[in-house]
Design a protein around this motif. Sequence first.
Motif, short mmCIF file in Angstrom:
data_model
loop_
_atom_site.label_atom_id
_atom_site.label_comp_id
_atom_site.label_asym_id
_atom_site.label_seq_id
_atom_site.Cartn_x
_atom_site.Cartn_y
_atom_site.Cartn_z
N ARG A 96 21.84 -24.56 23.79
CA ARG A 96 20.97 -23.96 22.76
C ARG A 96 19.85 -23.12 23.37
O ARG A 96 18.85 -22.85 22.73
CB ARG A 96 20.36 -25.05 21.84
N SER A 97 20.04 -22.71 24.64
CA SER A 97 18.98 -21.96 25.34
C SER A 97 19.51 -20.71 26.05
O SER A 97 18.91 -20.22 26.99
CB SER A 97 18.30 -22.87 26.37
N SER A 98 20.68 -20.23 25.64
CA SER A 98 21.29 -19.03 26.23
C SER A 98 21.59 -19.19 27.71
O SER A 98 21.52 -18.23 28.48
CB SER A 98 20.38 -17.80 26.02
N VAL A 99 21.92 -20.41 28.10
CA VAL A 99 22.21 -20.69 29.51
C VAL A 99 23.68 -21.04 29.73
O VAL A 99 24.30 -20.58 30.70
CB VAL A 99 21.32 -21.82 30.05
N CYS A 100 24.27 -21.81 28.85
CA CYS A 100 25.64 -22.30 29.09
C CYS A 100 26.71 -21.31 28.65
O CYS A 100 27.82 -21.34 29.16
CB CYS A 100 25.86 -23.64 28.40
N GLY A 101 26.41 -20.45 27.70
CA GLY A 101 27.36 -19.44 27.26
C GLY A 101 28.44 -19.93 26.32
O GLY A 101 29.29 -19.15 25.88
N SER A 102 28.45 -21.20 25.99
CA SER A 102 29.56 -21.76 25.21
C SER A 102 29.57 -21.32 23.75
O SER A 102 30.61 -21.41 23.09
CB SER A 102 29.53 -23.29 25.28
#
Length: 232
Positions: free
Chosen positions: A43-49
């Motif tokens: 939910r922080s634009s880090v994992c890309g999922s």
Amino acid sequence: MKISIKRKDAFVSYEAEGRTLLEALNWLKANVDATLAYSSGCRSSVCGSCAVRVNGKEVLACAHQLQEGDVVEPLRNVPILRDLAVDMDKAYAMNAKAKAHQSSFVQDVALSVEDEERNALQSDCILCGSCYSACPVYAVNEEFLGPFALTRVLRYVSDKREQNPKEKIDTIQINGVWDCTLCNACTLVCPQGISSKADIEKLRARSAMLGYTDPSFANFGGGFGFDGSPHF
């Protein structure tokens, strides 16, 4: 706020609540339809999922500010598991196929700040798959190594510690750097601001230094400009 979500072969309209698209999807699943399928993680634009397409463009659902009338679809060029959830395994497998990883043995050399900065942007790839979804080449050639795999190849062949960069360059000659049309669609949708187009151009330059040329030029062999005489 009214949005439309593609489910199977049809779009379904919903009244949703939320600031971001991911918040709206979570609200819909909790309050309207528990069968709605999508992927999410940090939910922080880090994992890309949570990458999806909104109004025809690839975005991260957790970063997209919800707008009235948004049309939400799953990523293209990958198998759809259900609704907005897709299977990225084949796209991820391109990393291994392209040898987009550090060799087992690396040279023990010190890296300067400049060395580290050279690969910093390519290292920021979050494997969201947006570039594969937007890529017109991957849409017609599933063997194309694709944008993020080629970006990661550049990251490693540019690393001073890499012992055998030529092996990686050798690997990307077929269904790789020369197949890209340099349309820049991948760059326009990358949430990290990575230009795979620019990276592929650099890989082409490195390929040329090792004696490789665009194989499509072979189709013009013996034609005007190659042996000095025109053919009619």
